[in-house]
Design a protein around this motif. Structure first.
Motif, PDB file in Angstrom:
ATOM      1  N   ILE A  22      31.277  38.325  39.592  1.00  0.00           N
ATOM      2  CA  ILE A  22      32.498  37.521  39.031  1.00  0.00           C
ATOM      3  C   ILE A  22      33.193  37.100  40.379  1.00  0.00           C
ATOM      4  CG2 ILE A  22      32.331  37.963  36.776  1.00  0.00           C
ATOM      5  CD1 ILE A  22      34.887  39.679  37.294  1.00  0.00           C
ATOM      6  N   ARG A  23      33.802  35.961  40.194  1.00  0.00           N
ATOM      7  CA  ARG A  23      34.950  35.422  41.441  1.00  0.00           C
ATOM      8  C   ARG A  23      36.026  35.255  40.901  1.00  0.00           C
ATOM      9  NH1 ARG A  23      31.421  35.710  45.696  1.00  0.00           N
ATOM     10  NH2 ARG A  23      29.384  34.759  45.663  1.00  0.00           N
ATOM     11  N   VAL A  24      37.026  35.745  41.360  1.00  0.00           N
ATOM     12  CA  VAL A  24      38.649  35.591  41.096  1.00  0.00           C
ATOM     13  C   VAL A  24      39.482  35.068  42.041  1.00  0.00           C
ATOM     14  CG1 VAL A  24      38.360  37.275  39.043  1.00  0.00           C
ATOM     15  CG2 VAL A  24      38.983  38.015  41.549  1.00  0.00           C
ATOM     16  N   PRO A  25      40.648  34.351  41.861  1.00  0.00           N
ATOM     17  CA  PRO A  25      41.347  34.039  42.873  1.00  0.00           C
ATOM     18  C   PRO A  25      41.853  35.085  43.875  1.00  0.00           C
ATOM     19  CG  PRO A  25      41.995  32.838  40.975  1.00  0.00           C
ATOM     20  CD  PRO A  25      40.988  34.010  40.567  1.00  0.00           C
ATOM     21  N   LYS A  26      42.090  34.733  45.029  1.00  0.00           N
ATOM     22  CA  LYS A  26      42.550  35.865  45.834  1.00  0.00           C
ATOM     23  C   LYS A  26      43.898  36.367  45.282  1.00  0.00           C
ATOM     24  CE  LYS A  26      40.554  35.455  50.007  1.00  0.00           C
ATOM     25  NZ  LYS A  26      39.703  36.598  50.831  1.00  0.00           N
ATOM     26  N   GLY A  27      43.977  37.799  45.498  1.00  0.00           N
ATOM     27  CA  GLY A  27      45.042  38.558  44.884  1.00  0.00           C
ATOM     28  C   GLY A  27      44.780  39.101  43.638  1.00  0.00           C
ATOM     29  N   LYS A  28      43.681  38.601  42.644  1.00  0.00           N
ATOM     30  CA  LYS A  28      43.627  38.831  41.333  1.00  0.00           C
ATOM     31  C   LYS A  28      42.900  40.045  41.327  1.00  0.00           C
ATOM     32  CE  LYS A  28      45.716  35.822  39.163  1.00  0.00           C
ATOM     33  NZ  LYS A  28      47.141  36.225  38.479  1.00  0.00           N
ATOM     34  N   LYS A  29      41.982  40.303  42.252  1.00  0.00           N
ATOM     35  CA  LYS A  29      41.197  41.598  42.432  1.00  0.00           C
ATOM     36  C   LYS A  29      42.081  42.799  42.304  1.00  0.00           C
ATOM     37  CE  LYS A  29      37.842  44.004  45.118  1.00  0.00           C
ATOM     38  NZ  LYS A  29      36.848  44.048  46.187  1.00  0.00           N
ATOM     39  N   ALA A  30      43.142  42.586  43.260  1.00  0.00           N
ATOM     40  CA  ALA A  30      44.238  43.888  43.478  1.00  0.00           C
ATOM     41  C   ALA A  30      44.829  44.030  41.937  1.00  0.00           C
ATOM     42  CB  ALA A  30      45.143  43.570  44.251  1.00  0.00           C
TER      43      ALA A  30
END
Length: 62
Positions: A22-30
């Motif tokens: 899955i790909r999430v916007p930068k910062g959302k992974k954290a």
């Protein structure tokens, strides 16, 4: 030849699991990682739990 644990795990995973990326916007992974951690879960466990709750599918036999 010595036992290669890394190779064994890679082969086991290849034979027994499918991967979903899955790909999430930068910062959302954290943010997701912090949320999972606050519930005492891995990101994978959190995502699986969410899928099971939203769909009624059983992904992991408990």
């Amino acid at each position: 030849m010595a036992f290669d644990e890394t190779r064994y795990k890679a082969e086991f995973n290849k034979d027994n699991y499918d991967d979903i990326i899955i790909r999430v916007p930068k910062g959302k992974k954290a943010e997701i990682k912090a949320l999972a951690s606050s519930h005492g879960k891995s990101v994978n466990a959190l995502i699986i739990e969410c899928i099971e709750q939203q769909t009624g599918l059983t992904i992991i036999n408990k």
